[in-house]
Design an enzyme around this catalytic site. Structure first.
Site, PDB file in Angstrom:
ATOM      1  N   GLY A  97     -41.709  67.356  19.532  1.00  0.00           N
ATOM      2  CA  GLY A  97     -40.452  66.884  20.089  1.00  0.00           C
ATOM      3  C   GLY A  97     -39.720  67.899  20.951  1.00  0.00           C
ATOM      4  N   CYS A 136     -44.866  33.700  23.173  1.00  0.00           N
ATOM      5  CA  CYS A 136     -45.420  33.873  24.520  1.00  0.00           C
ATOM      6  C   CYS A 136     -45.936  32.520  25.007  1.00  0.00           C
ATOM      7  CB  CYS A 136     -46.546  34.906  24.483  1.00  0.00           C
ATOM      8  SG  CYS A 136     -47.547  34.920  25.996  1.00  0.00           S
ATOM      9  N   CYS A 193     -50.057  32.929  25.236  1.00  0.00           N
ATOM     10  CA  CYS A 193     -50.936  33.165  24.085  1.00  0.00           C
ATOM     11  C   CYS A 193     -50.275  32.795  22.764  1.00  0.00           C
ATOM     12  CB  CYS A 193     -51.403  34.621  24.049  1.00  0.00           C
ATOM     13  SG  CYS A 193     -50.158  35.777  23.452  1.00  0.00           S
ATOM     14  N   CYS A 214     -46.101  37.701  27.361  1.00  0.00           N
ATOM     15  CA  CYS A 214     -46.327  39.075  26.904  1.00  0.00           C
ATOM     16  C   CYS A 214     -46.224  40.040  28.076  1.00  0.00           C
ATOM     17  CB  CYS A 214     -47.722  39.233  26.309  1.00  0.00           C
ATOM     18  SG  CYS A 214     -48.027  38.290  24.824  1.00  0.00           S
ATOM     19  N   CYS A 242     -52.361  40.016  25.784  1.00  0.00           N
ATOM     20  CA  CYS A 242     -52.193  38.583  26.029  1.00  0.00           C
ATOM     21  C   CYS A 242     -53.534  37.951  26.442  1.00  0.00           C
ATOM     22  CB  CYS A 242     -51.131  38.368  27.105  1.00  0.00           C
ATOM     23  SG  CYS A 242     -50.559  36.665  27.227  1.00  0.00           S
TER      24      CYS A 242
HETATM   25 ZN    ZN Z   1     -49.113  36.462  25.389  1.00  0.00          ZN
END
Ligand code: ZN
Lengths: 282, 197
Positions: free
Chosen positions: A31, A240, A243, A265, A271
């Protein structure tokens, strides 16, 4: 040198070595932003110079590279970077998250869970998580040295007082290894939980600011929050349209000029893979 | 004229660009996954007493910008100067990289960086007798899912308390690369070590 007149991986060996040293220290201090003194790279900054510098210093002929821009493999930017590395490093490229050994990304983490043996390289436009709150670089350095992140807590608390929640939907600040405040680069806050204890190595390159930072595998990455206002990743409340996923991060796209729109997506490989499996099942 | 000038230099990496890349990946993997033994695929022909992995690590990381300290003697010094082009320093505290083939230099004497710049700290490349992923130590910390076993032969008795003291300075501290033959293991400053009961 290749026949094209480029050194392998594009950068000269001295620059790569400098970036490699910075990467090793970045991994050793999760970090923490490590500066690297590379000369100007012959690419415009918006192109993802920092990510390219990191990828170029890490990549070898055995790698398979995936590049995404906002989750998509097929944007102009992603395609150019992929072609660039195929040309200067002769590496294989892929659009499949599962098959990639290095994934360079701008603004997303793939939906498919990353595994050991993979490196995720983030293109970072602004590495300093405190820069909007404290423009003086010397002062932000001091704050990181002391782990004095009160300023960020105050900002988040003011958000809650004003809006009832933290009004940050991307680039939501995280604490790495319980010590360093870090910018996750402008990924949606939805992606933040994927960073936590990820089995893959995460490397971040900021070209303009010349900073590198890293999150080793299995390292705690916590989105800053408050006990009475726990961090809540936001996702559009819809499946979505292509999908049917209810888990993935969605982009809203216009379908016509009558105001018609749908949610799909943002991760195109995820997707497409789901759509293919669906068709196969039918 | 010292006898050194007539000493033949053994080669560095056979394919400098590709070998440095593969060695760097092993180092990166080692630093990211403490305790996992990495076997280097491309090794230089380093003069005794340098171990091939330690020599490869130095060729990969060191150059004109990084002061190096070593106890490995004139042949190793000449080899490092020629192949890595690094300046050699006499005081361990001034080095960015240390290559120790004999007794381990005290961690507390090495550059540990500052609170603001903890990356300006030394990396100690230490040659040891053996490295095995066997339960003598139990490692934990960033890069390790739960715990990871490691057995190192050839460390001084004071190693564990010294390592624990190194951790108390975090984010300052020294990072370690242990080398045996063609193999290496990294211990970044964040790694906690427990003796397996
Ligand atoms: Zn999708």
């Amino acid at each position: 040198m290749t026949a094209l007149g480029y050194n392998f991986g594009y950068l000269d060996e001295n620059t790569k070595r400098m970036i490699r040293r910075a990467l090793l220290k970045a991994v050793a201090i999760p970090g923490h932003q490590v500066p690297f003194g590379a000369r100007e790279m012959p690419l415009p900054y918006g192109w993802g110079t920092g990510g390219i510098a990191v990828t170029a210093s890490v990549i070898g002929t055995g790698d398979r590279l995936k590049v995404i821009d906002q989750g998509a493999d097929d944007t102009t930017n992603a395609v150019s970077i992929r072609r660039f590395f195929a040309k200067v490093a002769g590496v294989a490229t892929t659009e499949s998250t599962a098959e990639a050994t290095i994934i360079q990304t701008r603004h997303r983490i793939p939906e498919t869970r990353l595994r050991e043996g993979q490196i995720l390289v983030y293109q970072v436009p602004m590495p300093e998580p405190l820069f909007r709150l404290e423009p003086r670089v010397a002062e932000t350095r001091r704050m990181h040295a002391l782990a004095d992140y009160g300023l960020m807590h105050v900002k988040l608390y003011e958000d809650i007082a004003r809006h009832g929640h933290v009004a940050i939907s991307y680039n939501y600040p995280v604490l790495v290894g319980g010590r360093y405040l870090m910018s996750p680069s402008p990924i949606p806050a939805f992606d933040n939980p994927k960073m936590d204890r990820m089995p893959a190595l995460q490397l971040f390159g900021a070209g303009r600011e010349k900073r590198i930072y890293a999150v080793p595998p299995y390292t705690s990455v916590r989105s800053l929050d408050f006990e009475d206002h726990p961090f809540q990743p936001v996702r559009a409340d819809a499946p979505c349209a292509l999908c049917g996923s209810r888990e993935s991060y969605l982009d809203e796209v216009l379908t016509d000029d009558q105001g018609g729109r749908m949610f799909v997506c943002s991760d195109t490989d995820y997707c497409n893979t789901r759509q293919t499996h669906r068709e196969a099942a039918e | 004229m010292t006898p050194l000038d007539s000493m033949p230099l053994t080669p560095g990496f056979a394919d400098p660009v590709a070998d440095a890349q593969s060695c760097f990946r092993a180092l990166l993997e080692a630093m990211a996954r403490p305790g996992r033994v990495q076997r280097l695929a491309a090794l230089p022909e380093a003069p005794a007493p340098l171990s091939p992995a330690a020599a490869a690590a130095l060729l990969t990381m060191a150059d004109a910008e990084t002061p190096v300290w070593t106890d490995a003697g004139p042949a190793a010094e000449a080899w490092l100067r020629f192949h890595a082009g690094c300046p050699l320093v006499a005081r361990p505290g001034e080095a960015a990289f240390l290559l120790a083939s004999g007794p381990m230099p005290p961690l507390a004497a090495l550059a540990a960086g500052t609170e603001e710049e903890p990356h300006r700290s030394a990396t100690l490349v230490l040659q040891v007798a053996a490295l095995e992923e066997e339960e003598a130590w139990r490692l934990s910390g960033p890069g390790i899912e739960n715990s990871h076993p490691l057995r190192v032969e050839g460390l001084p008795d004071s190693f564990l308390p010294d390592w624990a003291a190194n951790a108390t300075r975090f984010p300052r501290g020294v990072d370690l690369v242990l080398c045996a033959g063609p193999r290496l293991v990294a211990l970044p400053r964040t790694t906690r070590i427990e003796e397996a009961g």
